[in-house]
Structures are given as structure tokens and as C-alpha cells.
Design an enzyme around this catalytic site. Sequence first.
Site, mmCIF file in Angstrom:
data_model
loop_
_atom_site.group_PDB
_atom_site.id
_atom_site.type_symbol
_atom_site.label_atom_id
_atom_site.label_comp_id
_atom_site.label_asym_id
_atom_site.label_seq_id
_atom_site.Cartn_x
_atom_site.Cartn_y
_atom_site.Cartn_z
ATOM 1 N N SER A 143 0.861 -1.199 0.000
ATOM 2 C CA SER A 143 0.000 0.000 0.000
ATOM 3 C C SER A 143 0.885 1.233 0.000
ATOM 4 O O SER A 143 2.052 1.161 0.431
ATOM 5 C CB SER A 143 -0.851 0.004 1.282
ATOM 6 O OG SER A 143 -1.428 1.285 1.489
ATOM 7 N N TYR A 156 -2.205 -1.094 10.440
ATOM 8 C CA TYR A 156 -2.135 -1.290 8.985
ATOM 9 C C TYR A 156 -0.820 -0.735 8.432
ATOM 10 O O TYR A 156 -0.108 -1.398 7.673
ATOM 11 C CB TYR A 156 -3.341 -0.596 8.345
ATOM 12 C CG TYR A 156 -3.499 -0.798 6.854
ATOM 13 C CD1 TYR A 156 -3.927 -2.019 6.346
ATOM 14 C CD2 TYR A 156 -3.253 0.236 5.951
ATOM 15 C CE1 TYR A 156 -4.095 -2.203 4.979
ATOM 16 C CE2 TYR A 156 -3.420 0.067 4.592
ATOM 17 C CZ TYR A 156 -3.844 -1.160 4.108
ATOM 18 O OH TYR A 156 -4.022 -1.343 2.756
HETATM 19 C C1 BGC Z 1 -6.218 1.566 2.159
HETATM 20 C C2 BGC Z 1 -7.440 2.430 1.899
HETATM 21 C C3 BGC Z 1 -7.013 3.881 1.655
HETATM 22 C C4 BGC Z 1 -5.955 3.952 0.603
HETATM 23 C C5 BGC Z 1 -5.451 5.372 0.336
HETATM 24 C C6 BGC Z 1 -5.203 1.775 1.073
HETATM 25 O O1 BGC Z 1 -4.056 1.025 1.378
HETATM 26 O O2 BGC Z 1 -6.605 0.208 2.210
HETATM 27 O O3 BGC Z 1 -8.310 2.332 2.993
HETATM 28 O O4 BGC Z 1 -8.137 4.641 1.261
HETATM 29 O O5 BGC Z 1 -4.863 3.143 0.976
HETATM 30 O O6 BGC Z 1 -5.165 6.035 1.520
#
Ligand code: BGC
Length: 255
Positions: A143, A156
Site C-alpha cells: 500500500s 495497517y
Molecule cells: C487503504 C485504503 C485507503 C488507501 C489510500 C489503502 O491502502 O486500504 O483504505 O483509502 O490506501 O489512503
Amino acid sequence: MKLQGKVALVTGGAQGIGRAIATRLAQEGAAVIIEDLSDNPRAEETLQELQAMGAKTALLVGDVGKVADGQRVIREGVAAMGRIDILVNNAGVERRAGFLDASEADYDLVMHVNLKGPFFITQAFARHVRERGGDGRVINISSVHEELPFPHFASYCASKGGLKMLTRDLAIELAPLGITINNIAPGAIKTPINAELMDDPALLKALRANIPLKRLGTPEDVAGVAAFLASDDAAYITGTTVGIDGGLLWNYHEQ
Ligand code: BGC
């Protein structure tokens, strides 16, 4: 077709980014094993879609947050298809909570699915690759939050930051086996993990304003890059992250 004769395993392959990757890899000629938490209607639908395309496919059920499940999924995948060439660590979860209120149960869930799971399923995959003489691909779906703070999502962020470092380390440790490993770092993509956000016009507007390309990404935007990283064209790329975020990560401007 860049992946003719290859076998791919996509964790969390029933929906969202995982489903788009499974579909795209099948379009490129790969046999595709879909792994998901349960044999749910979305998983069945994905399976049927792949079968309708003429792809060789199978559905395996397991919780990648549990080490024994991940190991079993690799075993069953090899039994079903004879080998696995490409592992896509896509399954992921996030839990929203301010840091002062975050619970141990949520922390464990996020870390187990997003980091411990990829660690041990990749280990099982690498052992399989060693047994069959080398050569493989690992693609982690990370991410932008492996780099970018995301207040209220500390676990996360920690899990994705860990995945980034794991990718770098394993690029070195797995190179002797001919395995490359890379991260894809999506920004805001239209998937079920973002369901709440997509139902909230004000949040959505604020998010779009932060994205230089002014739109959310699609699972297909991610799937094309996964297919590239799985292909021979990417043979010399390992240990790195490809961002797919419309410019979100490095966006900065003064009014
Ligand atoms: C997350 C989302 C978030 C996006 C941008 C992703 O990794 O799962 O919840 O909106 O990143 O911030």
C-alpha cells in the site's frame, strides 16, 4: 500471452484487487489458483468467470493469517496443479481505531493477515521452488501506507511497512533460488476494503482532491502491473515497490 504454462496462486482472490489480478493472469495464459477465507459466493463467481475464459483454475480455502493454513494452501495448490510459479500475496485487512483505543485483537488480525501470513506462505512457496529446482515470482500487494502515515490505521501502516522491508530482505535471500519478489503499492482503489469511504461523498471528495490524477484507481489498474511483474519482461526487477496511486504518495502543493 505472457504467462502461458505458468501457475499462479492469488491469496484473497475472490474480490477486489485479488480478483482482477486472478483474471488478468488467466488472460495472460496462466493457470490460476484462487485462495480465499471461505468458499463464498464471490469466490465461486470468480472461479466460474475464470473457467468461462477457458483457464485452468481451482479454489482453495484457508486463513492466510494462520501459518498452518498458508502451508496447507501451498501443498494443496501444488497437488492440484503440479507446481506453483507465481505467488501473489494479496489478502489484506485494515481496522480503523485511534492509536489510544486500538485493541490487541485488531492489531493481531491485521498483522497476522498482512505480514505474518505473507512471511510464512512465501517461506512455504520458496521451499517448494527449491524442491523443483528454482525460478519463481512473488508479488506482494502492499500500500502507499508502507511509506505514508494513515492516522487511525497504525497497525495497517506497521504491517505494510514491515512488508516493504520483508520484500527487500527476501529479494536478497531468495535470489539464489531464482525467485524475484516485489511490492505493488496501491493508493485509493475502488474495492470492498474501501466500501465505507465510497459510500461517503464528503470523504470521497476530500480524497479525490488529494490525488493529482483526480480519480480513484481500479483493480484493473493494479492487475496490469501484477501481470508485468509476473512476466519475463520483469526478470531483472526485485526488491522494489511499484506505486499505483495516481500521484497520491508524493503529492504536495502550496495554495
Ligand atoms: C487503504 C485504503 C485507503 C488507501 C489510500 C489503502 O491502502 O486500504 O483504505 O483509502 O490506501 O489512503
